[in-house]
Design a protein around this motif. Structure first.
Motif, mmCIF file in Angstrom:
data_model
loop_
_atom_site.group_PDB
_atom_site.id
_atom_site.type_symbol
_atom_site.label_atom_id
_atom_site.label_comp_id
_atom_site.label_asym_id
_atom_site.label_seq_id
_atom_site.Cartn_x
_atom_site.Cartn_y
_atom_site.Cartn_z
ATOM 1 N N THR A 46 12.878 4.257 5.606
ATOM 2 C CA THR A 46 11.458 5.252 5.635
ATOM 3 C C THR A 46 11.013 5.450 6.803
ATOM 4 O OG1 THR A 46 10.724 2.913 7.421
ATOM 5 C CG2 THR A 46 9.920 3.269 4.275
ATOM 6 N N GLU B 16 11.846 -0.153 3.760
ATOM 7 C CA GLU B 16 10.427 -0.623 3.946
ATOM 8 C C GLU B 16 10.937 -2.095 2.759
ATOM 9 O OE1 GLU B 16 8.831 1.278 0.186
ATOM 10 O OE2 GLU B 16 8.313 3.362 1.443
ATOM 11 N N THR C 22 9.060 -2.941 6.472
ATOM 12 C CA THR C 22 7.369 -2.213 6.250
ATOM 13 C C THR C 22 6.486 -2.657 5.697
ATOM 14 O OG1 THR C 22 8.093 -0.242 5.826
ATOM 15 C CG2 THR C 22 8.945 -1.455 7.966
ATOM 16 N N VAL C 23 7.352 -2.919 4.631
ATOM 17 C CA VAL C 23 6.253 -2.308 3.028
ATOM 18 C C VAL C 23 6.467 -4.185 2.465
ATOM 19 C CG1 VAL C 23 5.459 -1.210 1.203
ATOM 20 C CG2 VAL C 23 6.237 -0.319 2.946
ATOM 21 N N VAL D 256 9.522 4.531 -5.176
ATOM 22 C CA VAL D 256 9.939 3.912 -4.554
ATOM 23 C C VAL D 256 10.991 3.211 -4.512
ATOM 24 C CG1 VAL D 256 7.624 2.686 -4.504
ATOM 25 C CG2 VAL D 256 8.929 1.929 -5.839
ATOM 26 N N LYS E 4 1.951 8.382 2.611
ATOM 27 C CA LYS E 4 1.875 7.859 1.527
ATOM 28 C C LYS E 4 0.653 8.027 0.561
ATOM 29 C CE LYS E 4 3.907 3.795 2.615
ATOM 30 N NZ LYS E 4 4.168 2.568 3.274
#
Length: 386
Positions: free
Chosen positions: A297, A144, A100-101, A341, A382
């Motif tokens: 996440t 992520e 997702t990131v 992270v 975030k």
């Protein structure tokens, strides 16, 4: 074959990580669903295909079984990568779950599914089945980083499939690999005290990626001990499908049974000579580690039932100061955790006031996850620190 930006980011986060991972209750809630029954059933199915050497119908049948499993679980990005050599033609099975990131940066978790001289229920049905169970539990879990679940073929003939993948996918596509997590022969020995798993790190030449591999392997070992009942020991990586990645300069780690079977590569590498309960614990620890590496996440997603609203500012923050204002709240049970992270908790505070200011002026620049909990309900933001 990583971009310079990714190398800088990776080195930065590895340098600030510690060897002690923080226990994550959300990760545990996923790990708790590892099914010993599923593992036993899948080991039996794998064994029943017979001797899965390249060029045989047994290997093709195993390939179809593995591929159909991912389809039934709802995975859509499933690639069969064919390669041909003296033994015949076979396929690597590559399943991609997009992050997702960091959708273009990959955690590779792999195991080979070919066998030699026997059904290979331990070598490497154990790794194959572990991947299938992890895939089942990750179906609806966001991470992520992207994850590539790869079932390599041709391992027993000299790492043919993994070499082909590195030479024909990783290098031509300049694939950005965060780390490679290899699983080979993790099924234990029937009748032995199987309470320890060996975590493997890179100790080879060239040594440029050895220190990062050591850090990742220590994280793996700690996650194994957090999310399973196993102890760990650390040894060196050798003779499995992480080696082509290792030679390519990637960061690798892996697992291998500590009590080494005497049945590998023989007709007696069968279920009755291994320890399915041990494999279940290895699966739990591996899943916990993968969630840590890929940064799940889902625990950080917003709970739609939370009626309390939170003003959260400034974001980005230029000085590590974070202001929180809880509006329309009737609860006095408010807390927060801030994660980096890599999933490490860097700050915790309970009994938050309705208006609260957090001072973290020594924070490194970067992206952080702030989890706010109100009466066991969570909302997440975030937070960027410039």
């Amino acid at each position: 074959m990583k971009s310079n930006f990714t190398k800088i980011i990776l080195c930065f986060f590895l340098s600030i990580s510690t060897y002690a991972q923080t226990y994550n209750t959300f990760y545990q809630s996923i790990v708790d669903n590892v099914s010993a029954s599923n593992i036993l059933t899948d080991l039996t199915s794998f064994e029943n295909f017979g001797v899965k050497e390249v060029g045989t119908s047994a290997l093709t049948n195993a390939e179809n079984w593995i591929t159909s499993r991912y389809t039934s679980l709802g995975y859509t990005d499933i690639e069969l990568q064919p390669f041909t050599y003296s033994s015949g033609t076979s396929n690597n099975i590559i399943v991609t779950k997009t992050g997702t990131v960091y959708p273009d940066t990959y955690i590779i978790i792999d195991a080979h599914y070919d066998t030699i001289n026997g059904p290979g229920t331990n070598d490497n049905g154990s790794g194959t089945v572990l991947l299938l169970e992890i895939a089942r539990l990750l179906t609806n879990i966001n991470t992520e980083y992207s994850i590539k679940i790869i079932h390599f073929s041709g391992e027993e003939d000299g790492l043919i499939g993994s070499n082909y993948y590195v030479n024909n996918t990783v290098n031509p596509e300049n694939l950005d690999i965060h780390l490679v997590f290899n699983l080979d022969q993790v099924g234990g020995v029937n009748g032995a005290t199987n309470d320890t798993i060996t975590c493997e790190e890179d100790r080879s030449n060239p040594p440029a990626n050895n220190s990062d591999s050591s850090i990742i392997t220590n994280i793996l070992a700690n996650c194994i001990e957090l999310y399973s009942n196993l102890n760990t020991q650390i040894s060196y990586a050798y003779a499995s499908d992480y080696v082509p990645f290792e030679n390519n300069g990637e960061i690798i780690t892996g697992l291998y049974e500590t009590n080494e079977t005497t049945h590998a590569h023989t007709p007696t590498d069968v279920l009755t000579n291994m320890d399915p309960a041990y494999l279940t614990e290895v699966t739990k620890g591996s899943l916990g580690a993968l969630l840590e590496f890929a940064i799940s996440t889902n625990a950080l997603s917003i709970n739609e039932n939370i009626q309390d609203t939170v003003n959260f500012y400034p974001n980005p923050s230029n000085n590590g100061v974070l202001n929180l204002n809880f509006l329309n709240t009737t609860s006095n049970n408010r807390s927060l955790k801030i994660y980096d992270v890599l999933g490490k908790v860097i700050y915790t505070k309970t009994n938050l006031q309705v208006a609260e200011t957090i001072h973290l002026k020594d924070l490194q620049k970067g992206i952080y996850i702030v989890i706010l909990e109100i009466d066991n309900r969570t909302t997440t933001k975030k937070w960027i620190v410039n």
